[in-house]
Design an enzyme around this catalytic site. Structure first.
Site, PDB file in Angstrom:
ATOM      1  CE  LYS A  53       3.701   2.480   7.152  1.00 50.69           C
ATOM      2  NZ  LYS A  53       2.717   1.456   6.760  1.00 50.69           N
ATOM      3  CD  GLN A  97       1.854  -1.915   8.253  1.00 51.68           C
ATOM      4  OE1 GLN A  97       1.851  -0.693   8.406  1.00 51.68           O
ATOM      5  NE2 GLN A  97       2.394  -2.474   7.182  1.00 51.68           N
ATOM      6  CG  ASP A 120      -2.355   3.047   4.206  1.00 59.64           C
ATOM      7  OD1 ASP A 120      -1.268   3.583   3.902  1.00 59.64           O
ATOM      8  OD2 ASP A 120      -2.498   2.234   5.129  1.00 59.64           O
TER       9      ASP A 120
END
Ligand code: NDP
Length: 318
Positions: A53, A97, A120
């Site tokens: 990412k 994460q 997200d």
């Protein structure tokens, strides 16, 4: 019949090529979108994902920061970090994460992220917007699946579709996006009866269970589209021999490496499906592409909101 392979890397490249002029335009306005990634501890898979990412941000010229709290971090410390990132004007997107260590209340941490920086799409406000079908930040993996379908010319309107899996981050938002795209959606999970029969009735199968090669050719109606979200690492040679029986090259790669990535769909499914995503190289690249897209969208939306608030405030002279 051999299925058309839906190449996630090629679609990812298309999306990056479209994002570049948008990034340049923001740059001309003095804005360089920035993504803050929070990676707790040393989970090897999470480290690989976060590295990819950050690398994508660098490739596109976005700013990125990596925060690496220790495995022993507390919920309070995580909440403090999120509050700091929420306040920073140079941070447009915040990515926590998963998974988080057991002692951290993951739900509280995710809900602490400013919804306008929730790239997200996990925050309940963004999930609510998705339910309603309004504009907002949507989970990257399901969004990526929609891009694969749209850019590959695969129709969804009126199509019987099945989503195998009902997680908050894949299955549920996937089903909602398909419903908004006018598919007729069935959602399946570990308590569903006759999974195989339901899959076989569908023209579109989205597999997101985390169950290695579970969707075999018998599950698939001839010509159906199969999107394989699952990412499972196999290390057992007997399992590899069974799964790759018709793919000697992949078996050879497995033997050299001692492991391989396999989806939830058995590779033999390509003999029956009309179109299929490979693993690796299918949905995975799209997840990161949509994270980049969401970061740029967040940068734009937040400034538009700020401009709107300024225009509406008494201090603006109105
Ligand atoms: P979760 O474990 O959170 O959810 C799995 C879902 O599948 C659950 O709803 C579960 O049902 C259902 N399920 C599990 N086993 C069965 C079964 N035997 N029959 C029917 N349903 C079953 O996983 P995620 O949604 O987070 O991820 C799913 C997969 O997608 C994983 O392999 C993951 O690695 C991969 N993934 C890939 C991404 C990418 O970029 N390509 C991104 C995110 C995930 P129940 O609710 O009843 O427990």
């Amino acid at each position: 019949m051999t299925a058309r392979i839906l190449d996630g890397n090629a679609i990812r490249n298309q999306i990056y090529a479209e994002l570049e002029p948008q990034i340049a335009e923001l740059g001309r306005a003095g804005i360089r979108p920035g993504l803050a990634a929070v990676l707790v501890g040393h989970n090897p898979a999470s480290e690989v994902y976060v590295k990819s990412k950050i690398a994508a941000c660098e490739k596109l010229g976005l700013r990125s920061w990596l925060f690496t709290p220790a495995e022993s971090v507390s919920t309070a410390e995580m909440l403090q970090l999120i509050a700091d990132l929420n306040r920073r004007d140079d941070v447009d997107g915040i990515l926590v994460q998963l998974p988080l260590p057991r002692q951290v209340d993951a739900r509280r941490v995710l809900e602490a992220v400013d919804p306008s920086k929730d790239v997200d799409g996990f925050h309940p406000i963004n999930l609510g917007r998705l339910v309603r079908g309004g504009a907002g930040l949507v989970a990257c993996t399901p969004l990526g699946v929609m891009e694969i379908l749209r850019r590959s010319g695969i129709a969804t309107e009126g199509v019987p579709a099945v989503v195998l899996g009902r997680s908050d981050i894949v299955g549920k938002p996937m089903a909602l996006l398909l419903m908004h795209a006018n598919a007729t959606v069935t959602i399946c999970h570990s308590k569903t009866r006759d999974l195989q029969q339901i899959a076989r009735r569908s023209d579109l199968i989205i597999a997101a269970m985390g169950r290695t090669a579970m969707v075999t050719p018998e599950w698939i109606r001839t010509g159906a589209t199969v999107i394989d979200v699952g990412i499972n690492r196999i290390t057992d040679p007997a399992e590899a021999s069974q799964i790759f029986a018709k793919f000697p090259q992949r078996l050879e790669q497995f033997k050299q490496k001692g492991s391989a990535l396999v989806g939830d769909v058995h590779p033999d499914a390509a003999e029956i499906a009309g179109a299929i995503t490979p693993v690796p190289g299918g949905v995975g690249p799209l997840t990161i592409a949509m994270l980049m897209s969401n970061t740029i969208k967040a940068a734009r939306l937040r400034r538009a909101q700020a401009a709107g608030a300024t225009a509406a405030s008494p201090a603006s002279g109105r």
